[in-house]
Scaffold this active site. Structure first.
Site, PDB file in Angstrom:
ATOM      1  CE  LYS A   1      65.141 -84.703 -15.065  1.00 31.37           C
ATOM      2  NZ  LYS A   1      65.807 -84.207 -13.697  1.00 31.37           N
TER       3      LYS A   1
ATOM      4  CG  ASP B   1      67.024 -86.264 -10.878  1.00 32.24           C
ATOM      5  OD1 ASP B   1      68.484 -86.305 -11.378  1.00 32.24           O
ATOM      6  OD2 ASP B   1      66.119 -85.812 -11.585  1.00 32.24           O
TER       7      ASP B   1
HETATM    8  N1  LIG Z   1      71.281 -80.685  -9.824  1.00 34.04           N
HETATM    9  C1  LIG Z   1      70.983 -81.545 -10.476  1.00 34.04           C
HETATM   10  O1  LIG Z   1      71.205 -82.747 -10.669  1.00 34.04           O
HETATM   11  C2  LIG Z   1      69.439 -81.195 -10.974  1.00 34.04           C
HETATM   12  C3  LIG Z   1      68.469 -82.236 -11.417  1.00 34.04           C
HETATM   13  C4  LIG Z   1      67.313 -82.205 -11.833  1.00 34.04           C
HETATM   14  C5  LIG Z   1      66.764 -80.981 -11.839  1.00 34.04           C
HETATM   15  N2  LIG Z   1      67.602 -79.755 -11.423  1.00 34.04           N
HETATM   16  C6  LIG Z   1      67.168 -78.403 -11.394  1.00 34.04           C
HETATM   17  O2  LIG Z   1      66.078 -78.453 -10.911  1.00 34.04           O
HETATM   18  C7  LIG Z   1      65.026 -77.334 -11.430  1.00 34.04           C
HETATM   19  C8  LIG Z   1      63.896 -77.596 -11.227  1.00 34.04           C
HETATM   20  O3  LIG Z   1      63.554 -78.753 -12.168  1.00 34.04           O
HETATM   21  P1  LIG Z   1      62.280 -79.290 -12.583  1.00 34.04           P
HETATM   22  O4  LIG Z   1      62.239 -80.412 -13.700  1.00 34.04           O
HETATM   23  O5  LIG Z   1      61.376 -79.828 -11.162  1.00 34.04           O
HETATM   24  O6  LIG Z   1      61.106 -78.287 -12.925  1.00 34.04           O
HETATM   25  P2  LIG Z   1      59.609 -78.172 -13.114  1.00 34.04           P
HETATM   26  O7  LIG Z   1      58.944 -79.467 -13.169  1.00 34.04           O
HETATM   27  O8  LIG Z   1      59.378 -77.349 -14.337  1.00 34.04           O
HETATM   28  O9  LIG Z   1      59.079 -77.270 -11.787  1.00 34.04           O
HETATM   29  C9  LIG Z   1      59.513 -75.949 -11.509  1.00 34.04           C
HETATM   30  C10 LIG Z   1      59.292 -75.785 -10.114  1.00 34.04           C
HETATM   31  O10 LIG Z   1      59.413 -74.386  -9.859  1.00 34.04           O
HETATM   32  C11 LIG Z   1      58.580 -73.565  -9.499  1.00 34.04           C
HETATM   33  N3  LIG Z   1      58.846 -72.112 -10.377  1.00 34.04           N
HETATM   34  C12 LIG Z   1      59.076 -71.934 -11.579  1.00 34.04           C
HETATM   35  N4  LIG Z   1      59.423 -70.596 -11.717  1.00 34.04           N
HETATM   36  C13 LIG Z   1      59.366 -70.183 -10.536  1.00 34.04           C
HETATM   37  C14 LIG Z   1      59.432 -68.873 -10.152  1.00 34.04           C
HETATM   38  N5  LIG Z   1      59.954 -67.764 -11.112  1.00 34.04           N
HETATM   39  N6  LIG Z   1      59.233 -68.323  -8.802  1.00 34.04           N
HETATM   40  C15 LIG Z   1      58.889 -69.473  -8.005  1.00 34.04           C
HETATM   41  N7  LIG Z   1      58.691 -70.651  -8.341  1.00 34.04           N
HETATM   42  C16 LIG Z   1      58.814 -70.997  -9.589  1.00 34.04           C
HETATM   43  C17 LIG Z   1      57.301 -74.147 -10.158  1.00 34.04           C
HETATM   44  O11 LIG Z   1      55.894 -73.532  -9.404  1.00 34.04           O
HETATM   45  P3  LIG Z   1      54.408 -73.454 -10.268  1.00 34.04           P
HETATM   46  O12 LIG Z   1      53.855 -74.962  -9.837  1.00 34.04           O
HETATM   47  O13 LIG Z   1      53.916 -72.389  -9.482  1.00 34.04           O
HETATM   48  O14 LIG Z   1      54.632 -73.475 -11.695  1.00 34.04           O
HETATM   49  C18 LIG Z   1      57.496 -75.612  -9.811  1.00 34.04           C
HETATM   50  O15 LIG Z   1      57.068 -75.953  -8.644  1.00 34.04           O
HETATM   51  C19 LIG Z   1      65.749 -76.968 -12.704  1.00 34.04           C
HETATM   52  O16 LIG Z   1      66.426 -75.819 -12.737  1.00 34.04           O
HETATM   53  C20 LIG Z   1      66.854 -77.971 -12.984  1.00 34.04           C
HETATM   54  O17 LIG Z   1      67.949 -77.458 -13.576  1.00 34.04           O
HETATM   55  C21 LIG Z   1      69.183 -79.946 -11.114  1.00 34.04           C
END
Ligand SMILES: NC(=O)c1ccc[n+]([C@@H]2O[C@H](COP(=O)([O-])OP(=O)(O)OC[C@H]3O[C@@H](n4cnc5c(N)ncnc54)[C@H](OP(=O)(O)O)[C@@H]3O)[C@@H](O)[C@H]2O)c1
Length: 278
Positions: free
Chosen positions: A64, A101
């Site tokens: 993305k 999103d």
């Molecule tokens: N429903 C939908 O349509 C939709 C759309 C988009 C995304 N999503 C979901 O949203 C989620 C996040 O996506 P993203 O693209 O934002 O990922 P990302 O950019 O990798 O960000 C992940 C975030 O979660 C935190 N994190 C990761 N592992 C963690 C843990 N074990 N405990 C606490 N915090 C944790 C990270 O913190 P740090 O900064 O400390 O690493 C970071 O802030 C994914 O699971 C995705 O499937 C869903």
């Protein structure tokens, strides 16, 4: 018309089933595939899609943000979220990036009757999805948005960015869910949003301790899976309203389809393809 989702991995994606169901329901002549694309292959794959006459693609993790510099134009939605989940190919092969999103998240909650105006919101996570959600919450008129993140500096930079646009909402940055300040904010919140990947794996714990949740709150879990995540189970057990991420998935996909075609998708067919009635 040809469409696809690209990610790495992408095998888990529900988008092909969801879009294909809508295509059938509205009699649209289109195909929607899923391709596992590594980060190093992203530039050549984009050129190949253009050459093969694709109309649009969705980008998921990890593309993305990486796709932005490869596109010819960016819609404001992609600029504000610093990420694109939707790419439109024009007839001459040039590309425009959008982000649907945030709109998907907002519509999905409004569909459940949640009112953003005046709400106090705690957002868990400060990654790409959290950024889109935070912009949507700010633009929807929330009263307070507190961003809690395991790595606090990322919450600080997201909040600093959000503050650059004039808005009435109070913006706060917080540490992780074990921080007493975060616990207090969660207890006082109207809406708690999990935008971390906690819940993607079936044995993941809840993103927020159940004892901080209570009746009268809404807990939104972005994890787009059919099963109940531990976060949703904790919310339900505490008497809060629990909403899963499939609604966001459907509405971000529907918004992408409108951008690609100017047509209205069949939202009910998209929900049914994910095993959800409306
Ligand atoms: N429903 C939908 O349509 C939709 C759309 C988009 C995304 N999503 C979901 O949203 C989620 C996040 O996506 P993203 O693209 O934002 O990922 P990302 O950019 O990798 O960000 C992940 C975030 O979660 C935190 N994190 C990761 N592992 C963690 C843990 N074990 N405990 C606490 N915090 C944790 C990270 O913190 P740090 O900064 O400390 O690493 C970071 O802030 C994914 O699971 C995705 O499937 C869903």
């Amino acid at each position: 018309m040809k469409f696809a989702v690209i990610g790495h991995p992408v095998g888990h994606s529900l988008s092909p089933a969801m879009h294909s169901a809508s295509f059938r329901a509205i009699g649209f002549d289109g195909t929607y595939g899923a391709f596992d694309v590594t980060p190093q292959d992203l530039p050549s794959v984009l050129r190949r899609f253009a050459a093969e006459g694709y109309r649009g693609i969705n980008c998921t993790i990890p593309h993305k943000e990486a796709v932005l510099p490869l596109l010819d134009r960016l819609d404001d939605s992609a600029v504000h979220c610093a990420a694109a989940n939707t790419v439109l190919f024009a007839a001459d092969g040039t590309t425009t990036g959008y982000n649907t999103d945030g709109a998907g998240f907002r519509l999905s909650l409004e569909e459940c009757g949640f009112r953003f105006a005046g709400a106090r919101i705690v957002l868990l996570g400060a990654g790409g999805a959290a950024r889109a959600v935070s912009v949507a919450c700010r633009d929807a008129g929330c009263a307070e948005l507190a961003v809690s993140n395991r790595t606090r500096s990322r919450a600080e930079s997201l909040v600093a960015e959000l503050r650059r646009t004039e808005c009435a909402a109070r913006m706060v940055d917080l540490g992780g869910v074990d921080d007493p300040e975060t616990c207090r904010a969660v207890e006082e919140a109207d809406l708690v949003v999990n935008a971390t990947p906690l819940g993607l794996k079936p044995d993941d714990p809840s993103a927020v301790p159940q004892e901080l949740l209570h009746a009268g709150q809404t807990v939104y879990d972005l994890i787009p899976v059919r099963r109940e995540t531990a976060t949703l189970a904790a919310a339900r057990a505490a008497g809060a309203r629990a909403v899963g991420g499939l609604g966001m998935l459907v509405h971000q996909g529907a918004a992408a389809f409108r951008i690609w075609t100017g047509l209205e998708p069949d939202i009910s067919a998209m929900f049914s393809a994910l095993g959800m009635g409306r």
